[in-house]
Design an enzyme around this catalytic site. Sequence first.
Site, PDB file in Angstrom:
ATOM      1  N   ARG A  66       0.854  -1.185   0.000  1.00 12.19           N
ATOM      2  CA  ARG A  66       0.000   0.000   0.000  1.00 12.19           C
ATOM      3  C   ARG A  66       0.890   1.235   0.000  1.00 12.19           C
ATOM      4  O   ARG A  66       1.488   1.587   1.021  1.00 12.19           O
ATOM      5  CB  ARG A  66      -0.938  -0.002   1.214  1.00 12.19           C
ATOM      6  CG  ARG A  66      -1.949  -1.127   1.198  1.00 12.19           C
ATOM      7  CD  ARG A  66      -2.872  -1.017   0.006  1.00 12.19           C
ATOM      8  NE  ARG A  66      -4.034  -1.892   0.134  1.00 12.19           N
ATOM      9  CZ  ARG A  66      -4.974  -1.983  -0.766  1.00 12.19           C
ATOM     10  NH1 ARG A  66      -4.897  -1.275  -1.893  1.00 12.19           N
ATOM     11  NH2 ARG A  66      -6.002  -2.801  -0.589  1.00 12.19           N
ATOM     12  N   ALA A  78     -10.509  -7.211  -1.222  1.00 14.16           N
ATOM     13  CA  ALA A  78     -11.406  -6.071  -1.402  1.00 14.16           C
ATOM     14  C   ALA A  78     -11.073  -5.341  -2.688  1.00 14.16           C
ATOM     15  O   ALA A  78      -9.979  -5.479  -3.227  1.00 14.16           O
ATOM     16  CB  ALA A  78     -11.284  -5.107  -0.222  1.00 14.16           C
ATOM     17  N   GLU A  95     -13.922  -9.620  -6.656  1.00 16.34           N
ATOM     18  CA  GLU A  95     -12.683  -9.366  -5.921  1.00 16.34           C
ATOM     19  C   GLU A  95     -12.166 -10.629  -5.237  1.00 16.34           C
ATOM     20  O   GLU A  95     -10.957 -10.874  -5.223  1.00 16.34           O
ATOM     21  CB  GLU A  95     -12.877  -8.240  -4.918  1.00 16.34           C
ATOM     22  CG  GLU A  95     -13.077  -6.881  -5.564  1.00 16.34           C
ATOM     23  CD  GLU A  95     -11.908  -6.433  -6.422  1.00 16.34           C
ATOM     24  OE1 GLU A  95     -10.744  -6.752  -6.092  1.00 16.34           O
ATOM     25  OE2 GLU A  95     -12.153  -5.763  -7.440  1.00 16.34           O
ATOM     26  N   GLU A  99      -8.455 -11.851  -6.465  1.00 12.31           N
ATOM     27  CA  GLU A  99      -7.328 -11.771  -5.538  1.00 12.31           C
ATOM     28  C   GLU A  99      -6.938 -13.104  -4.922  1.00 12.31           C
ATOM     29  O   GLU A  99      -5.782 -13.282  -4.543  1.00 12.31           O
ATOM     30  CB  GLU A  99      -7.631 -10.748  -4.439  1.00 12.31           C
ATOM     31  CG  GLU A  99      -7.723  -9.330  -4.973  1.00 12.31           C
ATOM     32  CD  GLU A  99      -7.906  -8.291  -3.889  1.00 12.31           C
ATOM     33  OE1 GLU A  99      -7.885  -8.629  -2.688  1.00 12.31           O
ATOM     34  OE2 GLU A  99      -8.070  -7.110  -4.260  1.00 12.31           O
ATOM     35  N   GLU A 141      -3.977  -5.853 -13.696  1.00 13.23           N
ATOM     36  CA  GLU A 141      -2.600  -5.795 -14.182  1.00 13.23           C
ATOM     37  C   GLU A 141      -1.680  -4.954 -13.306  1.00 13.23           C
ATOM     38  O   GLU A 141      -0.469  -5.161 -13.307  1.00 13.23           O
ATOM     39  CB  GLU A 141      -2.553  -5.309 -15.631  1.00 13.23           C
ATOM     40  CG  GLU A 141      -3.031  -3.891 -15.835  1.00 13.23           C
ATOM     41  CD  GLU A 141      -3.027  -3.474 -17.297  1.00 13.23           C
ATOM     42  OE1 GLU A 141      -2.709  -2.295 -17.540  1.00 13.23           O
ATOM     43  OE2 GLU A 141      -3.314  -4.309 -18.165  1.00 13.23           O
TER      44      GLU A 141
END
Length: 188
Positions: A66, A78, A95, A99, A141
């Site tokens: 992050r 998420a 999601e 993920e 991507e």
Amino acid sequence: MNEQNLVEKYIDGKVVFDGKIIRLEHWNVELPNGRIALREVACHPGASAVVALDEEENIILVHQYRAPMHRVTLEIPAGKLDSADEDPFECAKRELSEETGFIADRWEKLTVLETTPGFCNERIHLYLATGLRPGETHPDEDEFVATTRMPLKEAAARVMDGTFRDGKTALGIMMAFTKMTALAHKND
């Protein structure tokens, strides 16, 4: 106190910045005392997040860098809605699959989290997903994630000791833990 005495009346506004994730607006509002004030509002289309539990009550988590925090975080899967009109449940399913590769047979909506109502209108729809079946991950991507599993009880303890500082993750874990604990006691 009457809540109507606290309401601010929107007068007008303008877009200050229109980005990929947020739009920043300046709003002029009339305060309850009649004065005019400026509000900076970060407008966000919303998001969905998933507490995914396997049959052994392990939670599926994702490691992700992050940039605003300058670190890798550990979060529940998420992502943002593709548009304000997208069904949050469809976003949650997408999601989870993107993920983690998992597809869930059972879904339950836990709540809607208003992340930072002091300046942002983002709402994150939190879901509990069970009956997981594995599949292939297919992240965006520009998204790099790694999945891990953790016992739900350990995850709840880590929320309480401050390890999980992400709001949606902490709330989702605690709601799932409370629900699963109550279910276990009911079945005793």
